[in-house]
Design an enzyme around this catalytic site. Structure first.
Site, PDB file in Angstrom:
ATOM      1  N   ASN A 152      39.299  43.826  42.348  1.00  0.00           N
ATOM      2  CA  ASN A 152      38.270  44.556  43.081  1.00  0.00           C
ATOM      3  C   ASN A 152      38.758  44.756  44.508  1.00  0.00           C
ATOM      4  OD1 ASN A 152      36.038  45.290  44.663  1.00  0.00           O
ATOM      5  ND2 ASN A 152      34.602  44.180  43.345  1.00  0.00           N
TER       6      ASN A 152
ATOM      7  N   ILE B 165      44.946  43.579  41.432  1.00  0.00           N
ATOM      8  CA  ILE B 165      43.759  43.445  42.282  1.00  0.00           C
ATOM      9  C   ILE B 165      42.532  43.848  41.457  1.00  0.00           C
ATOM     10  CG2 ILE B 165      42.623  44.255  44.390  1.00  0.00           C
ATOM     11  CD1 ILE B 165      45.102  42.427  44.826  1.00  0.00           C
TER      12      ILE B 165
ATOM     13  N   GLU C 115      43.840  32.983  50.171  1.00  0.00           N
ATOM     14  CA  GLU C 115      44.605  32.300  51.213  1.00  0.00           C
ATOM     15  C   GLU C 115      45.789  33.075  51.775  1.00  0.00           C
ATOM     16  OE1 GLU C 115      44.127  29.196  48.469  1.00  0.00           O
ATOM     17  OE2 GLU C 115      43.998  27.669  50.014  1.00  0.00           O
TER      18      GLU C 115
END
Lengths: 744, 189
Positions: free
Chosen positions: A637, A635, A711
């Site tokens: 951010n 990840i 998504e």
């Protein structure tokens, strides 16, 4: 080891522009003597235009021209020229091509006037007569005409259904526990908040600068260049800010065509904006009918799985999405069969909409698994774990990484799943029925090639650019982070720009692939710039870097340092001076490692747990609590990523409970084509939402190890909600959205 | 017809068509494009501005109806401290810091609606915030961070000290500008 900003919850670098009203979207750029175009839409679904009377419109002050199929300029002849980079197989729709009406709401005229008010009024005076022909728009009444879709280049990113494995018929017949079920989903329209608009600025030399609402400026440039036969260098498409896309901007929409046509004919700048009603007159998430058969042992082991889907498409193109493959990759069922067909109808071609196919197919299989769990008298989570697979059974290859098991465990624990009472209707509070449901999410982690440019400017600041888009996802911010980390600069010394065809080519923003795709290009171009800097350092007299290789140095605090002895350092500014005070520039392409990637199935996963409250008397549903655990690689951010997941979860609530474009098939027209009647959640519809990230280390997906989060947030939600509603009410609703009438 | 409207503190005399909507007057004539059009039917709230201190949807008001009124748009929310510096309104800081935005299209309308709420209810509960935003749609964020941003602003409603919130030094201007400054606008003050 010297990471400073990757992985940190950095606030958006575009935040200030967006809270002050300075961020400009396509309809907000202007030009001297700008003309305004308003589109007239067809009121029939199929037939021919027999007469057009533009007299009243043209008689008005300020009206410059009314374009129709009768007076449009001659344009490219072959279908090929109208195929944008995301066009499915078929013959693309051409606005104002001839007198044929192919779908309801089709653009039939463009009224151009000096002011918007004049154009809008004049558009209401254009009289059009039609010869109507019978139309077919109802998928469920034409399932008998279903056929295999044509295949094309699109199948590179959208594989066909997997090959059958084992012997489904035999295994299903012999299975002690059998389930046959079906699910129907309605039409949906993306409805980003920004209306589709194009402002075409006509240059003195006839060159065009086009401010377009698009998820890929290069795609709009390609399309305009092909259709109007203009060299690339004479068409610049600029799209710095996009007010949401969700897939709707993957293909150029007809306002772009109309605005460019008008600007070229009138040799003047033109803006065309669609109305909200006209936002329902192009691509949409297709209506689908799905059928699932599951055969299991009493202990829950799946022996047989069949997943078949039928979707609508237009008469002119075969839109394809991946609906049935996910179930085959998620569960190891040794005997399985898959089928995907389309039914051409008198409608516009469907278009990718957030997690296209994925949320459709996963909603069906995950509801079916829930149905099966009740047949077996087994906990729904336990049934998933029973059939968990460490290898992709479709392709018989490993996953590049798959922390789904950890997602299940962590989300279940956070949610308190063990306290669930399994019996439906067993958790009521007065007239409120409470239900808990769960489901799984899966989505692609694709990478495409991309290009980027990096410049260390004369004052030692870094500028990076790539012709990608930021449709609200956070691309500006995460690319700034990647560039800053790679060259050891503070964020405020880095500027990342995008959305301009004068920049190096990048794919459109879609399929959750921007972070990995453009992020890799940004990383590589900054590394290449670092190599240039090292070359300069080595050339300096008595340079301590004279023998250093790129692997021997690192960048931190605006300096290049030796790993072996970090006290050996040089300011990047000094290196610019060493370059004669000139900026240092590099361009790079990130390629995909297809050989390596082809050996693995690359997916992001999620586990979703949901609580609903259903009013027993009124059938109203509230999603009071939801927990999603996401495994999507690294990840970059957590602030932007978490917001993506929460936004996706709310899209899931929307799909499960609210969102559907309803068609009156007598007229072939969408009835609720406005934001009053096309329901999407508002603030008060949303309650507790929780997101957990299960980090994965994955060096296969791309050099950054990110899978994208645009998504995956939506994929598991609708099924989890539907399953919770069954748990609350004992009613299994087989049609989305689950509106209150279906629960009464 | 001629109208006189005080927009973000400046009085403007303008010639408008009778049928011109306030939102198009602001956007097309005054080039204040921070007020967005998302629907034309008062459903989405992207065009919310203040007219005489009250949040209204400017797509549902004629420019003529604003004659003699004071209008505040998103461009007028920051506090101009000196000729060269300005500070963001606490709501603007809140939306920026709490990630109350993604694509940014609904943001100006959200901020203007929230400002009206905070004026009447300086410390709203989460439920009150969610109810107050009934007329504003966001398609990206899922609303959570918008609620947080407004809560943040409610606790930071005092004017921040000058220089505390300095604009970061960026390598270049982040925006694409293509401003046209000419138009039919006559500034009288």
């Amino acid at each position: 080891m010297h990471n400073q900003v990757i992985g940190k919850p950095i606030s958006r670098v575009d935040g200030r522009a967006k809270v002050t009203g300075k961020a400009k979207y396509a309809a907000e750029f202007t030009a001297p003597d700008l003309l305004h175009g308003v589109v007239v839409s067809s009121t029939i679904t199929k037939g021919r235009i027999t007469h057009i009377d533009t007299g009243d419109a043209l008689a008005l002050d300020g009206v410059v021209k009314v374009f129709t199929h009768q007076n449009r300029p001659k344009l490219a002849w072959f279908d090929m020229s109208y195929k944008d980079l995301d066009a499915p197989p078929g013959s693309p729709f051409r606005p104002l091509h001839n007198d044929r009406i192919k779908y309801n709401g089709q653009p039939v005229a463009l009224v151009v006037a000096e002011t918007f008010e004049q154009a809008r009024y004049a558009a209401s005076l254009v009289k059009i007569e039609y010869a109507q022909e019978p139309h077919e728009t109802d998928l469920q009444h034409h399932l008998d005409t279903a056929r295999k879709p044509a295949s094309g280049l699109a199948s590179l990113l959208k594989p066909p259904p997997p090959k059958a494995r084992g012997n489904f018929d035999k295994a299903f017949t012999e299975a002690p526990v059998q389930l046959s079920t079906g699910y129907v989903h309605g039409f949906e329209h993306h409805n980003p908040m920004e209306l589709f608009s194009s402002t075409v600025v006509y240059g003195k030399d006839g060159k065009l600068t086009i401010y377009d609402k698009t998820q890929g400026a290069p795609n709009s440039q390609f399309y305009v260049s092909q259709v109007f036969n203009i060299p690339f260098r004479d068409v610049r498409v600029v799209s710095p800010y996009v007010g949401g896309g969700f897939g709707s901007g993957l293909r150029p929409q007809y306002q772009l065509f109309l605005a460019v046509m008008a600007a070229r004919e009138l040799k003047q700048s033109v803006r065309v904006s669609l109305t909200r009603q006209q936002m329902f007159t192009f691509g949409h998430r297709p209506a689908t009918v799905q059928h699932i058969d599951l055969g299991a042992q009493p202990d829950g082991t799946l022996d047989a799985l069949r997943h078949a889907a039928t979707a609508e498409t237009s008469r002119f193109e075969d839109y394809i999405e991946v609906v049935v493959n996910w179930s085959g990759a998620l569960y190891k069922a040794p005997n399985a069969q898959f089928d995907y067909n389309v039914v051409p109808l008198d409608q516009y071609t469907p278009l990718d909409m957030r997690a296209p196919g994925g949320v459709t197919g996963m909603s069906a299989i995950e509801c079916a698994m829930d149905e099966l769990s009740y047949k077996l008298g087994m906990d729904p989570l336990e049934l998933r774990l029973k059939n968990y697979t460490e290898e992709d059974p479709n392709e018989k290859r490993p996953f590049s990484s798959k922390q789904l098991r950890a997602c299940y465990q962590q989300a279940a624990e956070r949610f308190g799943w063990t306290k669930r009472s399994p019996e439906p209707r067993s958790m009521r509070e007065g007239h409120t029925l409470i239900g808990w449901g769960m489901a799984t999410g899966v989505w692609d982690a694709n990478q495409l090639p991309a290009r980027a440019e990096a410049v260390l400017t004369v004052n030692g600041k870094l500028r990076v650019s790539s012709a990608t888009a930021d449709i609200g996802t956070g691309t500006y911010t995460i690319m700034t982070q990647i560039a800053a980390d790679t060259l050891g600069l503070p964020l405020e010394d880095v500027l990342f720009r995008l959305g301009d065809t004068d920049m190096p080519l990048a794919p459109f923003q879609g399929g959750s692939l921007t972070a990995g795709t453009v992020g890799s290009a940004v990383k590589i171009v900054c590394e290449d710039l670092g190599k240039e800097l090292l070359k300069l350092a080595r050339k300096m007299p008595n340079s301590p870097f004279a023998k250093a290789k790129f692997d021997d140095v690192f960048f931190v605090e605006k300096q290049m340092r030796l790993k072996a002895d970090p006290s050996v350092r040089i300011d990047l500014q000094t290196l610019v001076d060493q370059n004669g005070g000139r900026a240092i520039r590099t361009t790079a392409t990130s390629m995909t490692n297809s050989l390596k990637q082809g050996k693995y199935t690359r997916y992001a996963h999620s586990a979703v747990f949901v609580e609903v409250q259903v009013d027993e008397d009124l059938g109203t549903v509230k999603v009071t609590r939801a927990v999603t655990a996401v495994a999507a690689g690294r990840i970059l951010n957590p602030k932007t990523a978490r917001s993506q997941i929460i936004g996706g979860m709310v899209w899931g609530i929307s799909k499960a409970l609210e969102e559907e474009t309803v068609m009156d098939h007598r007229y072939g027209r969408f009835m609720n084509h406005n934001l009053a009647e096309y329901h999407v959640p508002v603030c008060a519809d949303i309650h507790e939402l929780d997101v957990l990230f299960v980090e994965e280390h994955d060096d296969v997906v791309n050099p950054l190890g990110v899978k994208g989060v645009g998504e995956i947030g939506i994929v598991g939600m609708p099924a989890a909600i539907a399953n919770a509603i069954f748990h609350a009410t004992g009613k299994r609703v087989h049609e989305l959205p689950i509106t209150l009438d279906k629960l009464m | 017809m001629q109208i006189q409207v005080t927009v973000n503190g400046k009085t403007r005399k303008s010639e408008v068509e009778d049928r011109t909507l306030l939102v198009h007057y602001l956007r097309d004539q005054l080039h204040l494009t921070g007020t967005h059009v998302g629907c034309d039917t008062s459903s989405c709230g992207a065009c919310t501005v203040h007219v005489d201190g009250v949040a209204v949807k400017s797509c549902t008001l004629l420019a003529a109806q604003a004659d003699g009124c004071a209008v505040t748009t998103i461009e007028g929310m920051a506090i101009q401290d000196s000729p060269t510096t300005s500070q963001l309104h606490p709501l603007q800081e809140g939306f920026k810091e709490c990630h109350g935005l993604q694509c940014g299209f609904c943001t100006p309308g959200m901020i203007m609606t929230a400002a009206d709420l905070l004026k009447h209810n300086p410390n709203p509960s989460e439920a009150e915030i969610r109810e107050a935003l009934e007329g504003n749609i966001c398609r990206c964020t899922g609303y959570h961070n918008i609620v947080k941003a407004i809560q943040w602003a409610a606790t930071h409603s005092t004017k921040p000290e000058p220089n505390q919130q300095e604009e970061p030094v960026v390598a270049d201007e982040h925006l694409f500008t293509n401003d046209v400054t000419t138009g039919e606008v006559v500034e009288t003050h």
